[in-house]
Design a protein around this motif. Structure first.
Motif, PDB file in Angstrom:
ATOM      1  N   GLU A  44       0.336 -14.900 -21.506  1.00  0.00           N
ATOM      2  CA  GLU A  44      -0.358 -14.438 -20.294  1.00  0.00           C
ATOM      3  C   GLU A  44      -1.737 -15.069 -20.178  1.00  0.00           C
ATOM      4  O   GLU A  44      -2.146 -15.489 -19.104  1.00  0.00           O
ATOM      5  CB  GLU A  44      -0.461 -12.909 -20.306  1.00  0.00           C
ATOM      6  CG  GLU A  44      -1.122 -12.336 -19.080  1.00  0.00           C
ATOM      7  CD  GLU A  44      -0.369 -12.617 -17.788  1.00  0.00           C
ATOM      8  OE1 GLU A  44      -1.020 -12.639 -16.726  1.00  0.00           O
ATOM      9  OE2 GLU A  44       0.866 -12.830 -17.825  1.00  0.00           O
ATOM     10  N   MET A  45      -2.454 -15.162 -21.302  1.00  0.00           N
ATOM     11  CA  MET A  45      -3.774 -15.797 -21.283  1.00  0.00           C
ATOM     12  C   MET A  45      -3.672 -17.265 -20.889  1.00  0.00           C
ATOM     13  O   MET A  45      -4.500 -17.770 -20.133  1.00  0.00           O
ATOM     14  CB  MET A  45      -4.454 -15.669 -22.653  1.00  0.00           C
ATOM     15  CG  MET A  45      -4.958 -14.279 -22.948  1.00  0.00           C
ATOM     16  SD  MET A  45      -6.134 -13.677 -21.714  1.00  0.00           S
ATOM     17  CE  MET A  45      -7.438 -14.851 -21.893  1.00  0.00           C
ATOM     18  N   GLN A  46      -2.663 -17.951 -21.371  1.00  0.00           N
ATOM     19  CA  GLN A  46      -2.481 -19.347 -20.991  1.00  0.00           C
ATOM     20  C   GLN A  46      -2.174 -19.458 -19.499  1.00  0.00           C
ATOM     21  O   GLN A  46      -2.670 -20.359 -18.822  1.00  0.00           O
ATOM     22  CB  GLN A  46      -1.360 -19.982 -21.823  1.00  0.00           C
ATOM     23  CG  GLN A  46      -1.753 -20.214 -23.268  1.00  0.00           C
ATOM     24  CD  GLN A  46      -0.605 -20.742 -24.112  1.00  0.00           C
ATOM     25  OE1 GLN A  46       0.526 -20.854 -23.650  1.00  0.00           O
ATOM     26  NE2 GLN A  46      -0.897 -21.065 -25.363  1.00  0.00           N
ATOM     27  N   ASN A  47      -1.371 -18.535 -18.978  1.00  0.00           N
ATOM     28  CA  ASN A  47      -1.072 -18.540 -17.543  1.00  0.00           C
ATOM     29  C   ASN A  47      -2.324 -18.274 -16.719  1.00  0.00           C
ATOM     30  O   ASN A  47      -2.566 -18.930 -15.700  1.00  0.00           O
ATOM     31  CB  ASN A  47       0.013 -17.509 -17.209  1.00  0.00           C
ATOM     32  CG  ASN A  47       1.367 -17.915 -17.726  1.00  0.00           C
ATOM     33  OD1 ASN A  47       1.620 -19.080 -17.992  1.00  0.00           O
ATOM     34  ND2 ASN A  47       2.246 -16.948 -17.898  1.00  0.00           N
ATOM     35  N   VAL A  48      -3.129 -17.298 -17.151  1.00  0.00           N
ATOM     36  CA  VAL A  48      -4.371 -16.977 -16.433  1.00  0.00           C
ATOM     37  C   VAL A  48      -5.313 -18.175 -16.465  1.00  0.00           C
ATOM     38  O   VAL A  48      -5.913 -18.537 -15.452  1.00  0.00           O
ATOM     39  CB  VAL A  48      -5.039 -15.724 -17.052  1.00  0.00           C
ATOM     40  CG1 VAL A  48      -6.462 -15.550 -16.565  1.00  0.00           C
ATOM     41  CG2 VAL A  48      -4.217 -14.482 -16.744  1.00  0.00           C
ATOM     42  N   ARG A  49      -5.446 -18.797 -17.625  1.00  0.00           N
ATOM     43  CA  ARG A  49      -6.320 -19.969 -17.759  1.00  0.00           C
ATOM     44  C   ARG A  49      -5.845 -21.100 -16.852  1.00  0.00           C
ATOM     45  O   ARG A  49      -6.638 -21.735 -16.156  1.00  0.00           O
ATOM     46  CB  ARG A  49      -6.359 -20.436 -19.211  1.00  0.00           C
ATOM     47  CG  ARG A  49      -7.363 -21.556 -19.464  1.00  0.00           C
ATOM     48  CD  ARG A  49      -7.411 -21.998 -20.919  1.00  0.00           C
ATOM     49  NE  ARG A  49      -7.762 -20.892 -21.790  1.00  0.00           N
ATOM     50  CZ  ARG A  49      -7.016 -20.466 -22.801  1.00  0.00           C
ATOM     51  NH1 ARG A  49      -5.875 -21.045 -23.075  1.00  0.00           N
ATOM     52  NH2 ARG A  49      -7.392 -19.463 -23.540  1.00  0.00           N
ATOM     53  N   ARG A  50      -4.545 -21.337 -16.828  1.00  0.00           N
ATOM     54  CA  ARG A  50      -3.998 -22.414 -15.986  1.00  0.00           C
ATOM     55  C   ARG A  50      -4.227 -22.115 -14.498  1.00  0.00           C
ATOM     56  O   ARG A  50      -4.638 -22.998 -13.733  1.00  0.00           O
ATOM     57  CB  ARG A  50      -2.508 -22.602 -16.271  1.00  0.00           C
ATOM     58  CG  ARG A  50      -1.932 -23.857 -15.615  1.00  0.00           C
ATOM     59  CD  ARG A  50      -0.440 -24.032 -15.846  1.00  0.00           C
ATOM     60  NE  ARG A  50       0.316 -23.040 -15.085  1.00  0.00           N
ATOM     61  CZ  ARG A  50       0.976 -22.018 -15.610  1.00  0.00           C
ATOM     62  NH1 ARG A  50       1.004 -21.841 -16.909  1.00  0.00           N
ATOM     63  NH2 ARG A  50       1.617 -21.156 -14.854  1.00  0.00           N
ATOM     64  N   ARG A  51      -4.000 -20.837 -14.087  1.00  0.00           N
ATOM     65  CA  ARG A  51      -4.236 -20.478 -12.683  1.00  0.00           C
ATOM     66  C   ARG A  51      -5.711 -20.626 -12.319  1.00  0.00           C
ATOM     67  O   ARG A  51      -6.049 -21.106 -11.234  1.00  0.00           O
ATOM     68  CB  ARG A  51      -3.766 -19.045 -12.420  1.00  0.00           C
ATOM     69  CG  ARG A  51      -2.259 -18.920 -12.268  1.00  0.00           C
ATOM     70  CD  ARG A  51      -1.852 -17.561 -11.719  1.00  0.00           C
ATOM     71  NE  ARG A  51      -2.264 -16.447 -12.549  1.00  0.00           N
ATOM     72  CZ  ARG A  51      -1.502 -15.872 -13.463  1.00  0.00           C
ATOM     73  NH1 ARG A  51      -0.278 -16.297 -13.674  1.00  0.00           N
ATOM     74  NH2 ARG A  51      -1.949 -14.868 -14.183  1.00  0.00           N
ATOM     75  N   ALA A  52      -6.600 -20.217 -13.226  1.00  0.00           N
ATOM     76  CA  ALA A  52      -8.039 -20.346 -12.966  1.00  0.00           C
ATOM     77  C   ALA A  52      -8.439 -21.809 -12.838  1.00  0.00           C
ATOM     78  O   ALA A  52      -9.223 -22.171 -11.949  1.00  0.00           O
ATOM     79  CB  ALA A  52      -8.837 -19.672 -14.079  1.00  0.00           C
TER      80      ALA A  52
ATOM     81  N   ALA B 140     -10.047 -26.277  -9.417  1.00  0.00           N
ATOM     82  CA  ALA B 140      -9.789 -27.625  -8.891  1.00  0.00           C
ATOM     83  C   ALA B 140      -9.668 -27.600  -7.370  1.00  0.00           C
ATOM     84  O   ALA B 140     -10.227 -28.461  -6.681  1.00  0.00           O
ATOM     85  CB  ALA B 140      -8.524 -28.201  -9.523  1.00  0.00           C
ATOM     86  N   LYS B 141      -8.967 -26.587  -6.840  1.00  0.00           N
ATOM     87  CA  LYS B 141      -8.841 -26.474  -5.384  1.00  0.00           C
ATOM     88  C   LYS B 141     -10.187 -26.176  -4.742  1.00  0.00           C
ATOM     89  O   LYS B 141     -10.514 -26.705  -3.683  1.00  0.00           O
ATOM     90  CB  LYS B 141      -7.838 -25.377  -5.023  1.00  0.00           C
ATOM     91  CG  LYS B 141      -6.408 -25.773  -5.264  1.00  0.00           C
ATOM     92  CD  LYS B 141      -5.461 -24.635  -4.940  1.00  0.00           C
ATOM     93  CE  LYS B 141      -4.037 -24.992  -5.275  1.00  0.00           C
ATOM     94  NZ  LYS B 141      -3.118 -23.861  -5.081  1.00  0.00           N
ATOM     95  N   ALA B 142     -10.979 -25.307  -5.379  1.00  0.00           N
ATOM     96  CA  ALA B 142     -12.298 -24.966  -4.828  1.00  0.00           C
ATOM     97  C   ALA B 142     -13.191 -26.201  -4.784  1.00  0.00           C
ATOM     98  O   ALA B 142     -13.905 -26.422  -3.802  1.00  0.00           O
ATOM     99  CB  ALA B 142     -12.947 -23.870  -5.664  1.00  0.00           C
ATOM    100  N   ARG B 143     -13.133 -27.018  -5.832  1.00  0.00           N
ATOM    101  CA  ARG B 143     -13.935 -28.256  -5.831  1.00  0.00           C
ATOM    102  C   ARG B 143     -13.445 -29.206  -4.756  1.00  0.00           C
ATOM    103  O   ARG B 143     -14.243 -29.838  -4.070  1.00  0.00           O
ATOM    104  CB  ARG B 143     -13.850 -28.938  -7.193  1.00  0.00           C
ATOM    105  CG  ARG B 143     -14.656 -28.259  -8.249  1.00  0.00           C
ATOM    106  CD  ARG B 143     -14.596 -29.002  -9.555  1.00  0.00           C
ATOM    107  NE  ARG B 143     -15.375 -28.311 -10.564  1.00  0.00           N
ATOM    108  CZ  ARG B 143     -15.087 -28.328 -11.842  1.00  0.00           C
ATOM    109  NH1 ARG B 143     -14.058 -28.997 -12.296  1.00  0.00           N
ATOM    110  NH2 ARG B 143     -15.847 -27.687 -12.695  1.00  0.00           N
ATOM    111  N   LYS B 144     -12.150 -29.310  -4.638  1.00  0.00           N
ATOM    112  CA  LYS B 144     -11.569 -30.256  -3.684  1.00  0.00           C
ATOM    113  C   LYS B 144     -11.885 -29.862  -2.245  1.00  0.00           C
ATOM    114  O   LYS B 144     -12.161 -30.716  -1.408  1.00  0.00           O
ATOM    115  CB  LYS B 144     -10.054 -30.310  -3.901  1.00  0.00           C
ATOM    116  CG  LYS B 144      -9.343 -31.357  -3.089  1.00  0.00           C
ATOM    117  CD  LYS B 144      -7.874 -31.411  -3.474  1.00  0.00           C
ATOM    118  CE  LYS B 144      -7.131 -32.459  -2.687  1.00  0.00           C
ATOM    119  NZ  LYS B 144      -5.724 -32.507  -3.055  1.00  0.00           N
TER     120      LYS B 144
END
Length: 195
Positions: free
Chosen positions: A70-78, A83-87
């Motif tokens: 779950e932590m890996q999933n949360v980290r990947r989503r964040a 990346a989308k926010a920067r883009k």
């Protein structure tokens, strides 16, 4: 004749009698085997506790693995969201500037306007631009004459003699801008010199 020869051919040597200590050890081993064959109530309690602890250990290991996943999933989503926010960070800002660009293009396309009309169009476009900047939290830094010099918001170009308090703004040469309490560009000012 030797002792060997004295024994008759059919006789076997007699086995030695077991020592008393050996007999006691054999009896203890026999009792121990009997005890191992029939476990005591204490042994059953220990085995039950070991089984419970093993099951709990397996449950905790499963929960740990799920939490890690779950932590890996949360980290990947964040990371994806960052990346989308920067883009697309400037998307809203660019959208608010489009009307300004449209007004400039319309002004340039218009032929034969009087100087007053051109000035009115430029002023209207400037108002649009300022409104777009304010909507996006880009605020002017334009200190009034006599305002105290603030090195966090102002950049002194020179010190000039003036009839006002020392270290106060005499003239603003170029406005500054800030965004969300961060200085984009300090205001360029002339500051009153000490008397």
């Amino acid at each position: 004749m030797s002792d060997k020869n004295m024994q008759s051919e059919g006789e076997q040597p007699a086995s030695p009698a077991p020592a008393p200590d050996q007999a006691a050890n054999d009896a203890a081993t026999a009792n121990g085997n009997a005890a191992a064959a029939a476990p005591s109530a204490e042994d059953e309690d220990w085995q039950e506790q070991v089984a419970k602890l093993s099951a709990r250990n397996a449950e905790l290991a499963d929960q740990f693995m799920r939490a890690q996943a779950e932590m890996q999933n949360v980290r990947r989503r964040a990371e994806d969201e960052i990346a989308k926010a920067r883009k697309f960070a400037v998307e809203s800002f660019a959208e608010s500037l489009l009307p300004v660009a449209d007004s400039l293009e319309a002004g340039l396309a218009h032929q034969g306007g009087t100087p007053e009309q051109i000035r009115e169009g430029a002023e209207a476009t400037l108002r649009q631009l300022k409104a777009a900047l304010e909507r996006n939290k880009v605020l002017e830094i334009n200190p009034a004459a006599g305002a105290k010099f603030d090195p966090h918001q102002h950049q002194a170009i020179s010190m000039v003699p003036a009839d006002q308090e020392p270290n106060t703004v005499v003239t603003v040469l170029q406005k500054g801008y800030s965004i969300a309490d961060r200085i984009l560009r300090p205001a360029l000012v002339m500051v009153a010199a000490p008397k």
